[in-house]
Scaffold this motif. Structure first.
Motif, PDB file in Angstrom:
ATOM      1  N   LEU A 111      42.934  54.382  36.657  1.00 52.04           N
ATOM      2  CA  LEU A 111      41.870  53.742  35.572  1.00 52.04           C
ATOM      3  C   LEU A 111      42.840  52.552  35.089  1.00 52.04           C
ATOM      4  N   ASN A 112      44.069  52.729  34.458  1.00 56.01           N
ATOM      5  CA  ASN A 112      44.622  51.693  33.921  1.00 56.01           C
ATOM      6  C   ASN A 112      44.726  50.691  34.635  1.00 56.01           C
ATOM      7  N   ALA A 113      44.937  50.541  35.982  1.00 49.03           N
ATOM      8  CA  ALA A 113      45.372  49.603  37.005  1.00 49.03           C
ATOM      9  C   ALA A 113      43.966  49.012  37.334  1.00 49.03           C
ATOM     10  N   LEU A 114      42.939  49.806  37.468  1.00 49.70           N
ATOM     11  CA  LEU A 114      41.577  49.136  37.852  1.00 49.70           C
ATOM     12  C   LEU A 114      41.100  48.284  36.451  1.00 49.70           C
ATOM     13  N   ASP A 115      41.228  49.010  35.305  1.00 49.05           N
ATOM     14  CA  ASP A 115      40.753  48.074  34.108  1.00 49.05           C
ATOM     15  C   ASP A 115      41.685  46.723  34.258  1.00 49.05           C
ATOM     16  N   SER A 116      42.689  46.801  34.258  1.00 49.64           N
ATOM     17  CA  SER A 116      43.717  45.572  34.214  1.00 49.64           C
ATOM     18  C   SER A 116      43.281  44.558  35.318  1.00 49.64           C
ATOM     19  N   LEU A 159      40.383  44.593  37.101  1.00 45.00           N
ATOM     20  CA  LEU A 159      38.781  43.960  36.876  1.00 45.00           C
ATOM     21  C   LEU A 159      38.615  42.991  35.623  1.00 45.00           C
ATOM     22  N   LYS A 160      39.609  43.223  34.504  1.00 49.25           N
ATOM     23  CA  LYS A 160      39.739  42.272  33.325  1.00 49.25           C
ATOM     24  C   LYS A 160      40.318  41.009  33.826  1.00 49.25           C
ATOM     25  N   ALA A 161      41.398  41.120  34.656  1.00 45.51           N
ATOM     26  CA  ALA A 161      41.976  39.581  35.100  1.00 45.51           C
ATOM     27  C   ALA A 161      40.863  38.939  36.051  1.00 45.51           C
ATOM     28  N   ARG A 162      39.884  39.601  36.656  1.00 42.69           N
ATOM     29  CA  ARG A 162      38.782  38.987  37.364  1.00 42.69           C
ATOM     30  C   ARG A 162      37.557  38.740  36.405  1.00 42.69           C
ATOM     31  N   GLY A 163      37.626  38.701  35.078  1.00 46.32           N
ATOM     32  CA  GLY A 163      36.606  38.404  34.407  1.00 46.32           C
ATOM     33  C   GLY A 163      35.605  39.525  34.090  1.00 46.32           C
ATOM     34  N   TYR A 164      35.562  40.835  34.462  1.00 44.32           N
ATOM     35  CA  TYR A 164      34.551  41.751  34.291  1.00 44.32           C
ATOM     36  C   TYR A 164      35.136  42.600  33.038  1.00 44.32           C
ATOM     37  N   ARG A 165      34.151  43.127  32.345  1.00 40.39           N
ATOM     38  CA  ARG A 165      34.590  43.650  31.042  1.00 40.39           C
ATOM     39  C   ARG A 165      33.694  44.996  31.157  1.00 40.39           C
ATOM     40  N   LEU A 166      34.696  45.946  30.555  1.00 39.30           N
ATOM     41  CA  LEU A 166      34.110  47.182  30.456  1.00 39.30           C
ATOM     42  C   LEU A 166      32.962  47.358  29.134  1.00 39.30           C
ATOM     43  N   ALA A 167      32.076  48.046  29.560  1.00 45.25           N
ATOM     44  CA  ALA A 167      30.726  47.974  28.643  1.00 45.25           C
ATOM     45  C   ALA A 167      30.053  49.418  28.636  1.00 45.25           C
ATOM     46  N   VAL A 202      45.141  49.732  44.156  1.00 42.10           N
ATOM     47  CA  VAL A 202      44.231  48.940  43.549  1.00 42.10           C
ATOM     48  C   VAL A 202      44.185  47.404  44.186  1.00 42.10           C
ATOM     49  N   LYS A 203      45.486  46.980  43.926  1.00 40.42           N
ATOM     50  CA  LYS A 203      45.636  45.521  44.466  1.00 40.42           C
ATOM     51  C   LYS A 203      45.015  45.070  45.767  1.00 40.42           C
ATOM     52  N   LYS A 204      45.377  45.937  46.635  1.00 38.42           N
ATOM     53  CA  LYS A 204      44.935  45.811  48.187  1.00 38.42           C
ATOM     54  C   LYS A 204      43.463  46.161  48.019  1.00 38.42           C
TER      55      LYS A 204
END
Length: 174
Positions: free
Chosen positions: A56-61, A63-71, A162-164
């Motif tokens: 989940l930490n890898a996914l969050d970082s 997605l955040k780097a791609r402009g998505y935010r947790l809501a 996650v990167k792949k």
């Protein structure tokens, strides 16, 4: 002989470390309309608590780097399912002997499997449109797993997965 053993060892190590990913998505969806995400509250990932936290930490970082935010009220829900399985060894070394002369020939060939069955992990990541409750994107990643890997190696492996997985997200809809 040492050269051959070295090449076989490199091939075996490379095949164990690769991440294979299969993707599918709804080609009618405009992925640029999504900007928020969250995880299903009742998600049963199949991972240990520590590995789930790492993933989940890898996914969050990512997605955040791609402009998505947790809501709290997201446009996309993420579901994760995972399982471990043993794969049969698929690498063989062939040893052959042969001889011949005066129209007489013979030969022996032996196949030696390298190593035992390997632990593999399959991780499926589903992105579901929250408003329509419809699956819009899915990736299934398969990679090797060392049961006795250190926490830092496990974290690196999950980050690589996650990167792949997200290397082709959002999809280029044609």
């Amino acid at each position: 002989m040492r050269y051959l053993l070295f090449i076989v060892l490199i091939v075996v190590m490379a095949s164990c470390s690769s991440v294979k990913v299969n993707y599918d998505y709804d080609k009618t969806v405009d992925f640029s309309s999504y900007s928020t995400y969250n995880y299903y509250s009742d998600m049963q990932s199949g991972l240990s608590q520590l590995d789930e936290k790492r993933l989940l930490n890898a996914l969050d970082s990512t997605l955040k780097a791609r402009g998505y935010r947790l809501a709290e009220e997201p446009e996309l829900f993420i579901n994760i399912m995972s399982n471990e399985y043993r794969s049969a060894p698929n690498n063989n070394v062939g040893v052959g002997l042969g001889g011949g002369g005066r129209n007489v020939g013979g030969g022996i060939s032996v196949g030696l499997p390298l190593g035992g069955p390997n632990m593999q992990r399959s991780i499926q990541i589903d992105l579901v449109d929250a408003q329509r409750d419809a699956l819009v994107w899915q990736a299934v990643a398969e990679s090797g797993l060392r049961e006795n890997a250190s926490p830092s190696v496990r974290e690196d492996k999950l980050r690589a997965v996650v990167k792949k997985v997200f290397s082709k997200f959002p999809p280029k809809v044609k």
